[in-house]
Write an enzyme that holds these catalytic residues in place. Structure first.
Site, PDB file in Angstrom:
ATOM      1  N   GLN A  80      -1.837  20.376 -47.904  1.00 50.75           N
ATOM      2  CA  GLN A  80      -2.130  21.593 -48.338  1.00 50.75           C
ATOM      3  C   GLN A  80      -0.872  22.656 -48.540  1.00 50.75           C
ATOM      4  OE1 GLN A  80      -5.752  23.266 -46.385  1.00 50.75           O
ATOM      5  NE2 GLN A  80      -6.852  21.234 -46.730  1.00 50.75           N
ATOM      6  N   HIS A 147      -4.971  24.189 -43.893  1.00 51.85           N
ATOM      7  CA  HIS A 147      -5.427  25.349 -43.608  1.00 51.85           C
ATOM      8  C   HIS A 147      -4.505  26.382 -43.258  1.00 51.85           C
ATOM      9  CE1 HIS A 147      -9.617  23.361 -42.382  1.00 51.85           C
ATOM     10  NE2 HIS A 147      -9.091  22.939 -43.538  1.00 51.85           N
ATOM     11  N   GLU A 248     -18.217  29.952 -46.780  1.00 54.44           N
ATOM     12  CA  GLU A 248     -18.899  31.197 -46.654  1.00 54.44           C
ATOM     13  C   GLU A 248     -17.980  32.267 -47.453  1.00 54.44           C
ATOM     14  OE1 GLU A 248     -19.250  30.477 -41.624  1.00 54.44           O
ATOM     15  OE2 GLU A 248     -18.103  32.161 -42.455  1.00 54.44           O
ATOM     16  N   TYR A 258     -16.215  36.342 -36.593  1.00 53.03           N
ATOM     17  CA  TYR A 258     -17.147  35.425 -37.606  1.00 53.03           C
ATOM     18  C   TYR A 258     -17.373  34.173 -37.046  1.00 53.03           C
ATOM     19  CZ  TYR A 258     -16.367  39.295 -40.416  1.00 53.03           C
ATOM     20  OH  TYR A 258     -16.281  40.644 -40.982  1.00 53.03           O
ATOM     21  N   TYR A 269     -16.841  17.120 -39.847  1.00 52.66           N
ATOM     22  CA  TYR A 269     -16.758  15.804 -40.601  1.00 52.66           C
ATOM     23  C   TYR A 269     -17.200  14.439 -40.185  1.00 52.66           C
ATOM     24  CZ  TYR A 269     -14.262  18.851 -43.811  1.00 52.66           C
ATOM     25  OH  TYR A 269     -13.976  19.868 -44.738  1.00 52.66           O
TER      26      TYR A 269
END
Length: 379
Positions: A80, A147, A248, A258, A269
């Site tokens: 990513q 991430h 979310e 949060y 997963y």
């Protein structure tokens, strides 16, 4: 399943998707293609800055002409990671400052997100970022390629907000000595505002006085926040990928937690459960939670008049959803208003100067890395 049955089912799905796209409330114009595009931002003259994950920054006209911009930082491309977001300083017209987020390599195989800024200089068709300086680095650097988060947005007071992902390490989201899994608030030069929750900890809604607290933190307990946008009343909304389920949309409040990875409306997963938000009311619950997931990649709030009925609504780019999700706000509440099937993974949605929508496809699976322009009307 027999080959014949598979062919029938596959044909039905293709026909269904084509039918869904015929009913879209906008016309789609293909402008050009990119090699793994990630983000874009409009220049004052109507051209765009577009990032490609492998490390290229381009100036692009609305007709699809491209100019390469030099002086971009070296990126750690993989998974990513790579070149990420691009944002203009609120005073870009006078200072020409461009902000880039990207994955940066460290020593010993570790890596992390970083943000740099430089001055855009153009001479004819030549463009360059000069005086490039790194103003923020994700702490600490860790192994892995996932991430990063690293979306960028400025508020009306010229504060720079950065979304910082948990790097698939879970616990850093709750660690106040790490910037991972957080929403961060900085001045435009990377310094820390003196009214951040920790720095001015005697204010209401502040973090406990502790020298170990990372002072840039505004909120914590996030997983992979990939979209940030201020609504028309100035409230900050963040959209993030959940684990297996539980994407979310969160209304960001000062010093709020949060909950990730302590709570989530999804599960790991490998199938292990995670307690839902309802079990731990001390953690801020999402305004919307999606299962099945939409895999949100970006978020904007529409401010134009071209799509008049959408003014004030949010538009989320959906990867798994392969489309655009429209969200309507009601104060601190939010609901999904509509979903538009684009037939491809959508990485980025941006509002153009005239209110048209410009969309970047993610270059994976059925997607082709195209730049699309959306205007009102039936396809």
């Amino acid at each position: 399943m027999s080959r014949q049955l598979f062919t029938v089912i596959f044909g039905f799905l293709i026909a269904f998707m084509a039918s869904a796209q015929e009913n879209l409330p906008f016309k789609i114009e293909q402008i050009t293609r990119f090699d793994e595009p990630w983000s874009m931002a409009f220049l004052p003259d109507g051209r765009m800055l577009v990032t490609e994950k492998k490390g290229r920054l381009l100036i692009v006209s609305q007709q699809g002409e491209k100019w390469l911009v030099g002086g971009v930082p070296d990126v750690d491309y993989g998974g990513q990671g790579g070149l990420g977001d691009v944002a203009l300083h609120p005073d870009f017209a006078s200072n020409k400052l461009v902000y880039l987020s990207y994955a940066e390599a460290g020593v010993g195989g570790v890596r992390g997100a970083a943000v740099a800024r430089g001055t855009l200089v153009e001479e004819g068709r030549r463009a360059l970022l000069k005086n490039l300086e790194v103003i923020w680095r994700q702490y600490p650097k860790v192994v892995g390629y996932g991430h990063y988060g690293h979306r960028l947005v400025f508020d009306d007071n010229k504060h720079l907000w950065i979304s910082s992902g948990d790097r698939q390490k879970f616990t850093p989201s709750q660690d106040m000595q790490s910037s991972m899994g957080k929403i961060l608030r900085l001045y435009d030069d990377g310094s820390v505002p003196n009214d951040n929750p920790f720095v001015n900890y005697r204010q209401e809604n502040a973090f406990v006085d502790d020298e170990g607290v990372y002072p840039q933190i505004w909120s914590l307990g996030h997983r992979n926040p990939l979209g940030m946008a201020f609504d028309l009343t100035g409230k900050l909304w963040v959209i993030e990928m959940g684990p297996a389920g539980g994407d979310e949309l969160n209304l960001i409040k000062r010093a709020a937690n949060y909950g990730y990875p302590v709570v989530s409306n999804g599960k790991h997963y490998d199938g292990r459960p995670i307690p839902d938000h309802s079990t731990r009311p001390e953690f801020a619950a999402p305004a919307i939670s999606w299962t099945p997931v939409i895999s949100p990649a970006d978020l904007i709030v529409y401010r134009g008049n071209l799509f008049a009925d959408w003014r004030g609504d949010a538009l989320a780019a959906g990867l798994t959803a392969q489309g655009i999700v429209r969200i309507r706000f009601d104060g601190e509440k939010a609901t999904e208003a509509a979903r538009y099937n684009m037939g491809s993974r959508i990485r980025k949605v941006t509002e153009g100067p005239d209110g048209a929508l410009w969309v970047l496809e993610d270059e994976r699976a059925q997607s082709e890395g195209r730049l699309l322009k959306l205007t009102p009307g039936n396809r």
